[in-house]
Design a protein around this motif. Structure first.
Motif, PDB file in Angstrom:
ATOM      1  N   ILE A   1       0.835  -1.204   0.000  1.00  0.00           N
ATOM      2  CA  ILE A   1       0.000   0.000   0.000  1.00  0.00           C
ATOM      3  C   ILE A   1       0.867   1.250   0.000  1.00  0.00           C
ATOM      4  O   ILE A   1       0.528   2.258  -0.606  1.00  0.00           O
ATOM      5  CB  ILE A   1      -0.936  -0.009   1.223  1.00  0.00           C
ATOM      6  N   TYR A   2       1.994   1.131   0.665  1.00  0.00           N
ATOM      7  CA  TYR A   2       2.883   2.282   0.760  1.00  0.00           C
ATOM      8  C   TYR A   2       3.534   2.620  -0.573  1.00  0.00           C
ATOM      9  O   TYR A   2       4.175   3.645  -0.727  1.00  0.00           O
ATOM     10  CB  TYR A   2       3.944   2.036   1.829  1.00  0.00           C
ATOM     11  N   ARG A   3       3.412   1.709  -1.494  1.00  0.00           N
ATOM     12  CA  ARG A   3       3.897   1.989  -2.837  1.00  0.00           C
ATOM     13  C   ARG A   3       2.971   3.018  -3.504  1.00  0.00           C
ATOM     14  O   ARG A   3       3.382   3.769  -4.374  1.00  0.00           O
ATOM     15  CB  ARG A   3       3.897   0.667  -3.626  1.00  0.00           C
ATOM     16  N   HIS A   4       1.739   3.044  -3.052  1.00  0.00           N
ATOM     17  CA  HIS A   4       0.746   3.904  -3.699  1.00  0.00           C
ATOM     18  C   HIS A   4       0.370   5.124  -2.871  1.00  0.00           C
ATOM     19  O   HIS A   4      -0.022   6.146  -3.417  1.00  0.00           O
ATOM     20  CB  HIS A   4      -0.508   3.090  -4.004  1.00  0.00           C
ATOM     21  N   PHE A   5       0.484   4.959  -1.577  1.00  0.00           N
ATOM     22  CA  PHE A   5       0.143   6.080  -0.699  1.00  0.00           C
ATOM     23  C   PHE A   5       1.201   6.193   0.384  1.00  0.00           C
ATOM     24  O   PHE A   5       1.575   5.199   1.001  1.00  0.00           O
ATOM     25  CB  PHE A   5      -1.224   5.875  -0.057  1.00  0.00           C
ATOM     26  N   ALA A   6       1.664   7.410   0.573  1.00  0.00           N
ATOM     27  CA  ALA A   6       2.769   7.601   1.495  1.00  0.00           C
ATOM     28  C   ALA A   6       2.386   7.247   2.921  1.00  0.00           C
ATOM     29  O   ALA A   6       3.183   6.708   3.686  1.00  0.00           O
ATOM     30  CB  ALA A   6       3.253   9.046   1.433  1.00  0.00           C
ATOM     31  N   ASN A   7       1.155   7.525   3.266  1.00  0.00           N
ATOM     32  CA  ASN A   7       0.709   7.476   4.652  1.00  0.00           C
ATOM     33  C   ASN A   7      -0.662   6.872   4.784  1.00  0.00           C
ATOM     34  O   ASN A   7      -1.381   6.758   3.800  1.00  0.00           O
ATOM     35  CB  ASN A   7       0.568   8.906   5.163  1.00  0.00           C
ATOM     36  N   LYS A   8      -1.010   6.601   5.993  1.00  0.00           N
ATOM     37  CA  LYS A   8      -2.409   6.302   6.214  1.00  0.00           C
ATOM     38  C   LYS A   8      -3.202   7.590   5.973  1.00  0.00           C
ATOM     39  O   LYS A   8      -4.310   7.561   5.462  1.00  0.00           O
ATOM     40  CB  LYS A   8      -2.634   5.799   7.643  1.00  0.00           C
ATOM     41  N   GLU A   9      -2.613   8.665   6.352  1.00  0.00           N
ATOM     42  CA  GLU A   9      -3.289   9.940   6.159  1.00  0.00           C
ATOM     43  C   GLU A   9      -3.616  10.173   4.687  1.00  0.00           C
ATOM     44  O   GLU A   9      -4.744  10.477   4.334  1.00  0.00           O
ATOM     45  CB  GLU A   9      -2.405  11.080   6.663  1.00  0.00           C
TER      46      GLU A   9
END
Lengths: 201, 201, 201, 201
Positions: free
Chosen positions: D44-52
């Motif tokens: 997921i971190y490949r697509h979004f930097a953060n949970k935020e």
DNA sequence: AATGAATGAGACTTCATTCAT
DNA sequence: AATGAATGAAGTCTCATTCAT
């Protein structure tokens, strides 16, 4: 006064045995026990210094029954050694069926948080010198009378006692076993043991 | 490279067995295990979903040895049923001597909070259907050949197996016993059991 | 003496409300709360069995004020129904301004893991039957007197109460809004609501 | 290539919205989301930097629907301002009924771990400048045409929008409410609001 | 673009025990 | 003899995140 005090202390012992029986050795917590007795957790410490001492007391308290039953059985003058052995087996198993977790706590435990605690209890009780000595005597007697083949009575005692413990354990674990089957199993166990005692190479 | 890290999962299993062996089933905490393995507690959950699964894995991992040893012993074509029984006893006891607390964890625990977890494991392993079936077969065979007196082989199996467990338990608990005495005890046990199997009323 | 320790339980409730107010429902952790109160985490469990019970207590504790204020307002005999509505709006908003996050905790949360806990509380308090019943009565009264146009009073109550909650929420979220503007907004809200109640199609 | 990537990223967004809808904002964990998407958590971190950022994206993604629906409604030339208001109310409520937790995440949250995270999103989206501006315009228009009584249109907008949010919240919370009753409630809400807009003091 | 492994912090809760009253 | 309050340690587990591959 003594009556009053006895009430609480005895209640703790009884409810403690109950907790032990129902929830096992981990389920016996001061909190729960206090609640069950209807008294604060701290109150228990008025009667027992430790969880260790409490456990020891519970066990000794409950174990007394077995010991006296066994004593009665093993000292019964009117029975043959073989009959005594058989009756001892039944007495033992009955005790286990009535208080399976008391049995487990005493005889099978030496792991868990109470491990080292119970260890000393085991030395006191588990070996159960007195009863054990009586059992040895029964075997010696049987060998002397020729009912049993000659062999080291202490070694035989140890082997049989351990076997009995194993049987009891199995029965305690599988409480749901049909009484019929259970009795057959016990009977077969007695047959093998007594057969083994009588067998001459 | 693979050797260096030693797979962590395997390490967890090994150190877990060790913890189990040293401190019993409750002593096996994720915290301690993590520390022992040299890894964070959370890391364990990468490899095992639960404490339950971990426990199951540890036990199955360690228990495999016994099962295959027993199988080899019980299926050895060149031995008589009586010899097979005797060898099975020794195999069992040897396993217990090597991993006493693995044995204890599997066979002696069964109720209480953490224990319902083990319950299913016990069903899988404790009963140990396969091995047990082989043991029954050995007894049947002995009875057919006339080596043993005729009796219900399943019942006999149950009784002997329970007895063996009891002996093993005693030996596991009293690890400090002198090897000499221990061997005498085992020998006497075998004698009684085999005697009992051969004895005709 | 009693004053010195300040009852701990009450302290927990107060600091709990504070935590709830500052960090929301998840920010209310036993750890933080213990630290804030100056007591161990475990100590909290002496006073509240659960996080759930604690939460319930905090909310009920804080919410009581609003309920009694609302009751006073809605049962004031010397005011017209329209005035009562207006005063109830102001009372509600004032409560929200004083304890914005208590309000948020109660009224805006409702699903998710920790939230099913709050659910029952919400049923107790959120619906706030008693107060709500009084509000319905006020509307009925107003309709009977001709101050409001005839309509289903319960439905009207629900609609207005929900609207009020929405307004309160907005105000709670935007705490930095200028008081002046805020008052204008509240006034306009009252105007619309009261206008809507009086309007005949 | 774009297609491939879109698949995963879009999948994350969709499943994320689903998780958010089903388990609330706390239930949206990287672990669960990864499992749901069929991909590792780390992916997921490949697509979004953060949970935020993920949260922001999910919300923006889902929120787009409402915004365009509202735009269509509010810019429909063939309807009167009152009709537009009524339709906007229904559009909003329908959105909430379809994605209650998306709604909650966007409009009602500012507590929880994602608090400050969502805050910025709220500023972007929650206020929803564009849509909000259109709503103001509708009210202005209505006042100009004499359909509504003259008043500050921005203030009126704020009050009504907040009320609508409150209604939506109530409906989102009580999802089990009978559709019939729900519609009556919405209708009464519209009546009050529109009545309040038309009412002249 | 993705994975498996690991981490550190933190969550709630229970335990045996102590101590002032 | 008993209690209520408190403690420190330990328990299992989940989380967001990082990093080497």
């Amino acid at each position: 006064m003594e009556n009053e005090e006895k009430n609480t202390k005895q209640l703790i012992l009884e409810k403690g045995a109950l907790l032990l029986a129902q929830q096992g050795i981990e389920g016996l917590s001061m909190r729960k026990l206090g609640a069950l007795v209807g008294v604060s957790q701290a109150a228990i410490y008025r009667h027992f210094a430790n969880k260790e001492e409490l456990l020891r007391a519970i066990i000794q308290n409950g174990y007394g029954r077995l010991v006296s039953t066994l004593r009665a059985v093993l000292e019964n003058e009117y029975q043959s050694p073989a009959q005594k052995v058989r009756e001892a087996v039944y007495a033992y198993i009955n005790f286990v069926l009535e208080s399976p977790d008391l049995f487990k706590a005493v005889l099978l435990q030496d792991s868990g948080p109470a491990r080292q605690q119970v260890h000393s209890v085991q030395k006191d009780i588990g070996k159960n010198r007195e009863t054990f000595a009586m059992f040895i005597k029964v075997l010696s007697e049987g060998m002397a009378k020729g009912d049993f083949a000659p062999a080291d009575p202490e070694l035989s005692s140890l082997a049989i006692w351990a076997s009995l413990t194993g049987l009891a354990s199995r029965i305690a674990v599988e409480r749901s076993i049909a009484p019929d089957l259970r009795n057959q199993l016990i009977e077969r166990f007695c047959a093998i043991i007594l057969g083994g005692l009588q067998y001459k190479y």
